[in-house]
Design a protein around this motif. Sequence first.
Motif, short mmCIF file in Angstrom:
data_model
loop_
_atom_site.label_atom_id
_atom_site.label_comp_id
_atom_site.label_asym_id
_atom_site.label_seq_id
_atom_site.Cartn_x
_atom_site.Cartn_y
_atom_site.Cartn_z
N VAL A 184 26.81 39.37 69.70
CA VAL A 184 27.78 38.32 69.40
C VAL A 184 27.45 37.08 70.22
O VAL A 184 26.65 37.12 71.15
N SER A 185 28.08 35.99 69.85
CA SER A 185 28.05 34.78 70.67
C SER A 185 29.49 34.44 70.99
O SER A 185 30.29 34.21 70.08
N THR A 186 29.84 34.44 72.26
CA THR A 186 31.24 34.26 72.64
C THR A 186 31.68 32.81 72.61
O THR A 186 32.87 32.53 72.71
N THR A 187 30.73 31.89 72.50
CA THR A 187 31.10 30.47 72.50
C THR A 187 30.35 29.73 71.40
O THR A 187 29.30 30.15 70.94
N LYS A 188 30.93 28.61 71.00
CA LYS A 188 30.21 27.66 70.17
C LYS A 188 29.21 26.90 71.05
O LYS A 188 29.33 26.89 72.27
N MET A 236 27.40 42.95 73.56
CA MET A 236 28.69 43.34 74.12
C MET A 236 29.06 44.74 73.65
O MET A 236 28.98 45.04 72.45
N SER A 237 29.45 45.58 74.58
CA SER A 237 29.86 46.93 74.24
C SER A 237 31.32 46.95 73.84
O SER A 237 32.17 46.31 74.47
N ALA A 238 31.63 47.72 72.80
CA ALA A 238 33.02 47.88 72.39
C ALA A 238 33.83 48.61 73.44
O ALA A 238 35.07 48.57 73.43
N ARG A 272 32.23 32.04 78.65
CA ARG A 272 31.06 32.72 78.07
C ARG A 272 31.16 34.24 78.23
O ARG A 272 30.33 34.97 77.73
N GLU A 273 32.18 34.70 78.96
CA GLU A 273 32.41 36.14 79.19
C GLU A 273 31.19 36.80 79.82
O GLU A 273 30.77 37.90 79.44
N GLU A 302 29.66 40.71 79.68
CA GLU A 302 28.27 40.96 79.30
C GLU A 302 27.56 41.80 80.36
O GLU A 302 26.83 42.75 80.03
N ARG A 303 27.78 41.48 81.64
CA ARG A 303 27.16 42.27 82.71
C ARG A 303 27.68 43.69 82.71
O ARG A 303 26.93 44.65 82.91
#
Length: 290
Positions: free
Chosen positions: A22-26, A38-40, A151-152, A156-157
């Motif tokens: 995914v991309s968390t930002t524009k 990203m893990s669910a 950006r979360e 992500e980490r």
Amino acid sequence: MQLTRITLVLAMAGILSACQSVSTTKGGAVGANRSQNMSALVSSAELEAQANQSYQQLVRDAQARGLLNRDPSQAARVRAIANRLIPQTKVFRDDLGSWKWEVNVLTKNELNAWCMPGGKIMFYSGIIEQLQLTDDEIAAIMGHEMAHALREHSRERASDAATQNLLFSGVSILTGGKYDNAIGVAQEGTKYLWTLPNSREHEAEADRMGVELAARAGYNPQAAVNVWRKMQAKNGGGTPEFMSTHPSAESRIADLTAQIAKVQPLYQAALAEQKTKPVQKTTSTKNKAK
């Protein structure tokens, strides 16, 4: 034992398939729309709830010790800058309606500032006073820290760590621990080939997004370079870049200089708009901590 191994393999496959690209930002003007894994199993909502709990505990402890917003004028100054930056976050994300922004200043003699998931910002008095920060420089640092949350990067980490731990643990169990030494070498290799480069990428992204947030809010983006030069002078030499979670000062300044050229027109436009509009008070940040 065979059934246990089969079950483990299926569990590993299920968890790995739960990772989403995914991309968390524009992108904004600086192009901050890299695909992220990203893990669910690591949700934004969960991290934001944990961050809020930790932040409120820190606020309570600091209040009890008389260390929260000890200088009212300093706290007001930092909050005023935040109130100009927060509306600019929409260029990167338009789904932050649930974020309850909070901004406080902790009296602590450290060069530190951070923004937790959900918009919980803390500046340390040490970074403001020791570096003698201007408003533009505070905006540069704040924009950088806000970008990490937007950006979360923490999610992500956490997703990367969960995936790596699962894989290494699974291999150890499936092989009966025969290759644990090799796994240890692999884990060290992963650190230098994946974890640290990813962290440096996060820092570079936060730099780029931060200068755009500042520029759109009418703060001189060049101040970001000034900040890191001050930090470099304060800290002296540093860890070699390949062993550090942060880019070297030289790499950072070079990249910032390139990004500043992209956002300079946004800064000029913001200045022009400010000249034609009366100053309006905003209440973007929660201001319950006195």
